[in-house]
Design an enzyme around this catalytic site. Structure first.
Site, PDB file in Angstrom:
ATOM      1  N   LYS A  96     -41.457  22.114  38.385  1.00  0.00           N
ATOM      2  CA  LYS A  96     -42.665  22.345  39.192  1.00  0.00           C
ATOM      3  C   LYS A  96     -43.089  21.024  39.829  1.00  0.00           C
ATOM      4  O   LYS A  96     -43.224  20.007  39.132  1.00  0.00           O
ATOM      5  CB  LYS A  96     -43.761  22.846  38.252  1.00  0.00           C
TER       6      LYS A  96
HETATM    7  C1  E4P Z   1     -49.988  28.056  37.711  1.00  0.00           C
HETATM    8  O1  E4P Z   1     -48.851  27.693  37.699  1.00  0.00           O
HETATM    9  C2  E4P Z   1     -51.109  27.254  37.199  1.00  0.00           C
HETATM   10  O2  E4P Z   1     -50.734  26.733  35.957  1.00  0.00           O
HETATM   11  C3  E4P Z   1     -52.343  28.071  36.958  1.00  0.00           C
HETATM   12  O3  E4P Z   1     -52.230  29.390  37.441  1.00  0.00           O
HETATM   13  C4  E4P Z   1     -53.602  27.368  37.329  1.00  0.00           C
HETATM   14  O4  E4P Z   1     -54.678  28.209  37.017  1.00  0.00           O
HETATM   15  P1  E4P Z   1     -56.181  27.679  36.898  1.00  0.00           P
HETATM   16  O5  E4P Z   1     -56.747  27.521  38.277  1.00  0.00           O
HETATM   17  O6  E4P Z   1     -56.879  28.776  36.141  1.00  0.00           O
HETATM   18  O7  E4P Z   1     -56.126  26.382  36.139  1.00  0.00           O
END
Ligand code: E4P
Length: 230
Positions: A96
């Site tokens: 990522k």
């Molecule tokens: C996705 O890959 C992220 O880890 C996640 O959906 C972020 O979510 P949040 O805005 O609730 O932290």
């Protein structure tokens, strides 16, 4: 729609995966830090990287689907090294990277080597277009965070799906920052291929008050009928 679980909690993911409905996992540095701190019973976390690799390895062993592991470097060469190292943890790691110039350059380089990349922190259609052109396997638009600032996260999903439909990109839209069942259902109705769900949203998908009250009534009627037979 495929469901990924947005968590670095190995035990929780293991439990949810027993449903047979979990197709992958996403993590981010905040989730990993929280998990390491929870596991060590501390408020803050000092981790050299070993803890991250171990946890990602454990998550990868739980299912065949992709497990996103995020780089923390911000410049291209460090990010690339980190991405290569994360990709070696298991064959189902998706590296990522953030949607920055360095992140997309890294996405391009890793993708050319056959490594799956999830481009995260996407907040606009223009960014999603760049991620696709960079060879991303997944792009993660954060809909809840857009809603938080008064924008319409679901509209972004609609725009990206429409935009991608005109081309043959390999990139799949991975709906992220999901806050409600409504987010999941609306994304599914648009045909979004994947959503990553916090465990509590995944569990909430099963629930309806009429299911609970209906079951209670059925079982109560059944118990009463057995008593009258005996
Ligand atoms: C996705 O890959 C992220 O880890 C996640 O959906 C972020 O979510 P949040 O805005 O609730 O932290």
């Amino acid at each position: 729609m495929r469901f990924f679980i947005d968590s670095a909690d190995v035990n929780e993911v293991r439990e949810l995966a027993k449903s047979g409905l979990v197709d992958g996992v996403t993590t981010n540095p905040s989730l990993i830090a929280k998990e390491i701190a929870r596991a060590s019973g501390e408020d803050s976390v000092e981790d050299s990287g070993g803890g991250i690799h171990r946890r990602i390895g454990e998550l990868c062993a739980l299912l065949d689907g992709p497990v996103s592991a995020e780089v923390v470097a911000t410049d291209f060469s460090e990010m690339y090294k980190e991405g290569k190292s994360l990709s070696k943890i298991a064959k189902n790691v998706a590296v990522k990277v953030p949607l920055t110039e360095s992140g997309l350059r890294c996405c391009h380089a890793l993708s050319l080597e056959g490594i799956d990349v999830n481009v995260t922190l996407c907040f606009s259609s223009a960014q999603a277009l760049l991620a696709a052109k960079s060879g991303a396997r997944f792009v993660s638009p954060f809909i809840g965070r857009l809603d938080d600032i008064g924008h319409d996260g679901l509209q972004l999903i609609e725009e990206i799906l429409e935009l991608y439909s005109h081309y043959t990109f390999r990139t799949e839209v991975l709906v992220a920052s999901v806050r409600s069942i409504g987010h999941v259902v609306a994304s599914a109705r648009m045909g979004a291929p994947i959503a990553t769900l916090p465990p509590k949203i995944f569990r909430a998908l099963y629930k309806h008050p009429l299911t609970d009250s209906g079951l209670e009534a059925f079982l109560s009627d059944w118990r009463e009928s057995k008593q009258s037979i005996l």
